[in-house]
Design a protein around this motif. Structure first.
Motif, PDB file in Angstrom:
ATOM      1  N   ARG A   1       0.798  -1.119  -0.032  1.00 50.43           N
ATOM      2  CA  ARG A   1       0.118  -0.066  -0.181  1.00 50.43           C
ATOM      3  C   ARG A   1       0.955   1.423  -0.076  1.00 50.43           C
ATOM      4  NH1 ARG A   1      -4.101  -2.738   4.392  1.00 50.43           N
ATOM      5  NH2 ARG A   1      -5.679  -3.426   2.907  1.00 50.43           N
ATOM      6  N   LEU A   2       1.811   1.185   0.628  1.00 49.93           N
ATOM      7  CA  LEU A   2       3.022   2.298   0.674  1.00 49.93           C
ATOM      8  C   LEU A   2       3.370   2.545  -0.568  1.00 49.93           C
ATOM      9  CD1 LEU A   2       4.363   4.598   2.273  1.00 49.93           C
ATOM     10  CD2 LEU A   2       6.047   2.974   2.655  1.00 49.93           C
ATOM     11  N   TRP A   3       3.788   1.638  -1.233  1.00 51.67           N
ATOM     12  CA  TRP A   3       4.519   1.854  -2.554  1.00 51.67           C
ATOM     13  C   TRP A   3       3.199   2.286  -3.407  1.00 51.67           C
ATOM     14  CZ3 TRP A   3       9.080   1.969  -4.837  1.00 51.67           C
ATOM     15  CH2 TRP A   3      10.229   1.440  -4.078  1.00 51.67           C
ATOM     16  N   LEU A   4       2.099   1.838  -3.382  1.00 51.29           N
ATOM     17  CA  LEU A   4       1.142   2.165  -4.392  1.00 51.29           C
ATOM     18  C   LEU A   4       0.863   3.717  -4.043  1.00 51.29           C
ATOM     19  CD1 LEU A   4      -0.855   1.446  -6.704  1.00 51.29           C
ATOM     20  CD2 LEU A   4      -2.834   0.842  -4.481  1.00 51.29           C
ATOM     21  N   ASN A   5       0.714   4.076  -2.657  1.00 51.25           N
ATOM     22  CA  ASN A   5       0.490   5.386  -2.186  1.00 51.25           C
ATOM     23  C   ASN A   5       1.757   6.620  -3.024  1.00 51.25           C
ATOM     24  OD1 ASN A   5       0.379   7.106   1.099  1.00 51.25           O
ATOM     25  ND2 ASN A   5      -0.558   7.881  -0.978  1.00 51.25           N
ATOM     26  N   ALA A   6       2.802   5.914  -2.750  1.00 47.32           N
ATOM     27  CA  ALA A   6       3.857   6.784  -3.219  1.00 47.32           C
ATOM     28  C   ALA A   6       4.180   7.043  -4.566  1.00 47.32           C
ATOM     29  CB  ALA A   6       5.345   6.051  -2.483  1.00 47.32           C
ATOM     30  N   ARG A   7       3.874   5.991  -5.266  1.00 45.16           N
ATOM     31  CA  ARG A   7       3.869   6.191  -6.879  1.00 45.16           C
ATOM     32  C   ARG A   7       2.835   7.060  -7.325  1.00 45.16           C
ATOM     33  NH1 ARG A   7       5.579   0.014  -7.192  1.00 45.16           N
ATOM     34  NH2 ARG A   7       7.673   0.269  -7.748  1.00 45.16           N
ATOM     35  N   HIS A   8       1.595   7.132  -6.636  1.00 47.79           N
ATOM     36  CA  HIS A   8       0.860   8.241  -7.078  1.00 47.79           C
ATOM     37  C   HIS A   8       1.333   9.724  -6.461  1.00 47.79           C
ATOM     38  CE1 HIS A   8      -3.230  10.311  -7.515  1.00 47.79           C
ATOM     39  NE2 HIS A   8      -3.066  10.461  -6.322  1.00 47.79           N
ATOM     40  N   LEU A   9       1.759   9.658  -5.490  1.00 45.86           N
ATOM     41  CA  LEU A   9       1.776  10.965  -4.870  1.00 45.86           C
ATOM     42  C   LEU A   9       3.151  11.737  -5.643  1.00 45.86           C
ATOM     43  CD1 LEU A   9       1.221  10.868  -0.945  1.00 45.86           C
ATOM     44  CD2 LEU A   9       0.007  12.127  -2.746  1.00 45.86           C
ATOM     45  N   SER A  10       4.173  10.812  -6.283  1.00 41.22           N
ATOM     46  CA  SER A  10       5.398  11.176  -6.663  1.00 41.22           C
ATOM     47  C   SER A  10       5.014  11.990  -7.925  1.00 41.22           C
ATOM     48  CB  SER A  10       6.196  10.086  -6.881  1.00 41.22           C
ATOM     49  OG  SER A  10       5.749   9.051  -7.954  1.00 41.22           O
ATOM     50  N   ARG A  11       4.025  11.963  -8.436  1.00 36.24           N
ATOM     51  CA  ARG A  11       3.498  12.637  -9.578  1.00 36.24           C
ATOM     52  C   ARG A  11       3.728  14.177  -9.379  1.00 36.24           C
ATOM     53  NH1 ARG A  11      -1.904  11.511 -11.956  1.00 36.24           N
ATOM     54  NH2 ARG A  11      -1.198  13.142 -13.399  1.00 36.24           N
ATOM     55  N   PHE A  12       3.478  14.515  -8.114  1.00 32.52           N
ATOM     56  CA  PHE A  12       3.338  15.977  -7.632  1.00 32.52           C
ATOM     57  C   PHE A  12       4.472  16.360  -6.748  1.00 32.52           C
ATOM     58  CE2 PHE A  12      -0.977  13.694  -7.697  1.00 32.52           C
ATOM     59  CZ  PHE A  12      -1.346  14.091  -8.836  1.00 32.52           C
ATOM     60  N   LYS A  13       5.374  15.618  -6.409  1.00 33.29           N
ATOM     61  CA  LYS A  13       6.335  15.810  -5.176  1.00 33.29           C
ATOM     62  C   LYS A  13       7.723  15.294  -5.921  1.00 33.29           C
ATOM     63  CE  LYS A  13       3.132  15.217  -1.419  1.00 33.29           C
ATOM     64  NZ  LYS A  13       3.186  16.608  -0.972  1.00 33.29           N
ATOM     65  N   ALA A  14       8.531  16.244  -6.240  1.00 30.14           N
ATOM     66  CA  ALA A  14       9.737  16.068  -6.760  1.00 30.14           C
ATOM     67  C   ALA A  14      10.469  15.142  -5.917  1.00 30.14           C
ATOM     68  CB  ALA A  14      10.532  17.104  -7.266  1.00 30.14           C
ATOM     69  N   ALA A  15      10.698  15.577  -4.546  1.00 26.69           N
ATOM     70  CA  ALA A  15      11.522  14.773  -3.713  1.00 26.69           C
ATOM     71  C   ALA A  15      11.239  13.236  -3.546  1.00 26.69           C
ATOM     72  CB  ALA A  15      11.552  15.646  -2.274  1.00 26.69           C
ATOM     73  N   LEU A  16       9.735  13.160  -3.444  1.00 32.76           N
ATOM     74  CA  LEU A  16       9.222  11.913  -3.246  1.00 32.76           C
ATOM     75  C   LEU A  16       9.595  10.988  -4.638  1.00 32.76           C
ATOM     76  CD1 LEU A  16       7.962   9.685  -1.453  1.00 32.76           C
ATOM     77  CD2 LEU A  16       5.432  10.732  -2.485  1.00 32.76           C
ATOM     78  N   ARG A  17       9.535  11.618  -5.769  1.00 32.47           N
ATOM     79  CA  ARG A  17       9.775  11.013  -7.060  1.00 32.47           C
ATOM     80  C   ARG A  17      11.073  10.326  -7.051  1.00 32.47           C
ATOM     81  NH1 ARG A  17       7.395  14.288  -9.851  1.00 32.47           N
ATOM     82  NH2 ARG A  17       9.097  15.665 -10.386  1.00 32.47           N
ATOM     83  N   GLN A  18      11.828  11.181  -6.515  1.00 29.91           N
ATOM     84  CA  GLN A  18      13.346  10.824  -6.514  1.00 29.91           C
ATOM     85  C   GLN A  18      13.461   9.574  -5.510  1.00 29.91           C
ATOM     86  OE1 GLN A  18      16.240  11.755  -8.515  1.00 29.91           O
ATOM     87  NE2 GLN A  18      17.131  10.060  -7.415  1.00 29.91           N
ATOM     88  N   ALA A  19      12.887   9.573  -4.345  1.00 29.81           N
ATOM     89  CA  ALA A  19      13.071   8.805  -3.413  1.00 29.81           C
ATOM     90  C   ALA A  19      12.597   7.487  -3.767  1.00 29.81           C
ATOM     91  CB  ALA A  19      12.203   8.979  -2.177  1.00 29.81           C
ATOM     92  N   VAL A  20      11.380   7.425  -4.642  1.00 25.68           N
ATOM     93  CA  VAL A  20      10.841   6.294  -5.172  1.00 25.68           C
ATOM     94  C   VAL A  20      11.863   5.589  -6.207  1.00 25.68           C
ATOM     95  CG1 VAL A  20       9.094   5.505  -6.766  1.00 25.68           C
ATOM     96  CG2 VAL A  20       8.420   6.935  -4.750  1.00 25.68           C
ATOM     97  N   SER A  21      12.391   6.531  -7.153  1.00 26.11           N
ATOM     98  CA  SER A  21      13.495   5.946  -8.134  1.00 26.11           C
ATOM     99  C   SER A  21      14.439   5.259  -7.513  1.00 26.11           C
ATOM    100  CB  SER A  21      13.906   7.211  -9.042  1.00 26.11           C
ATOM    101  OG  SER A  21      14.801   6.584  -9.981  1.00 26.11           O
TER     102      SER A  21
END
Length: 232
Positions: free
Chosen positions: A110-130
């Motif tokens: 659920r956390l990964w699903l949540n993060a991938r969605h929010l990372s569209r709007f948050k650059a720092a989170l997008r980098q963390a997911v990658s």
């Protein structure tokens, strides 16, 4: 009339306080979602003022991304524990996939699903997911490569095999919020079956080799509220 003595406040070392904040934020992320991570919410959990959290994380989005990194790093280490590195690669892969398939890490999905969605709007989170995707992929490629070298797996492309497995895991994770979507026969074992197919293993091999593969990471307890003066 003498006033009542006030309890002496103790200031935690900065590195200890920062780790405590991240641990708390990561727990909120896993249990309730990244959207629930705010300076006030973390402060309430720790029994301190929001200003203290802001002292360590002036930008709230950085707290969100670092909490995601903290949570996923800890979960990866419990799925592929360092203390199991001496096990045969076949056993390590079996334990990794069975742990995932048996639902013990639903909060992580659920956390990964949540993060991938929010990372569209948050650059720092997008980098963390990658970054975390790369770390998990590298760990699995290394494990598969060791298995090939040991004669346990058959593949001429460990990276491609790892990607097939991880894409299947992520595909199943897309249904993490639907309690009925995976009620079909053996759907939870799709990633296991994919690994067996890609690595030249007989059907049922990984379940048979998993043995005692329950989670190794203990649940972190909720920190005891403390008081600390807000930095000036």
């Amino acid at each position: 009339m003498t006033s009542r003595p006030q309890p002496k406040r103790t200031r935690k070392p900065p590195e200890e306080r920062r780790a405590e904040i991240l641990e708390t934020a990561a727990r909120i992320a896993l249990q309730e979602g990244l959207e629930l991570i705010t300076l006030r919410r973390v402060a309430d959990e720790l029994g301190v003022r929001p200003g203290l959290i802001g002292h360590y994380f002036p930008v709230a989005d950085n707290l969100v991304s670092e909490a995601f990194t903290y949570a996923t790093t800890a979960e990866r280490e419990s799925l592929l524990p360092p203390q199991e590195e001496e096990l045969p690669p076949l056993d390590r892969l079996a334990r990794f996939l069975v742990r995932l398939a048996d639902g013990d890490y639903l909060d992580l999905s659920r956390l990964w699903l949540n993060a991938r969605h929010l990372s569209r709007f948050k650059a720092a989170l997008r980098q963390a997911v990658s970054t975390q995707e790369s770390a998990t992929r590298a760990a699995l490629v290394t494990l598969i490569d060791k298995g090939v070298q040991a004669g346990e797996f058959t593949t001429d492309d460990p990276l491609k095999a790892a990607l097939h497995v991880l894409v299947t895991v992520d595909g199943l994770g897309a249904y993490a919020n639907d309690d009925t979507a995976l009620d079909g026969p053996d759907l939870g074992d799709m990633a296991i079956e994919t690994a067996e197919t890609r690595l030249g293993l007989a059907a049922g091999t990984l379940r048979a080799r998993a043995g005692g593969s329950g989670p190794t990471a203990s649940n972190t307890s909720r920190p005891t509220p403390t008081e600390e003066p807000e930095p000036q």
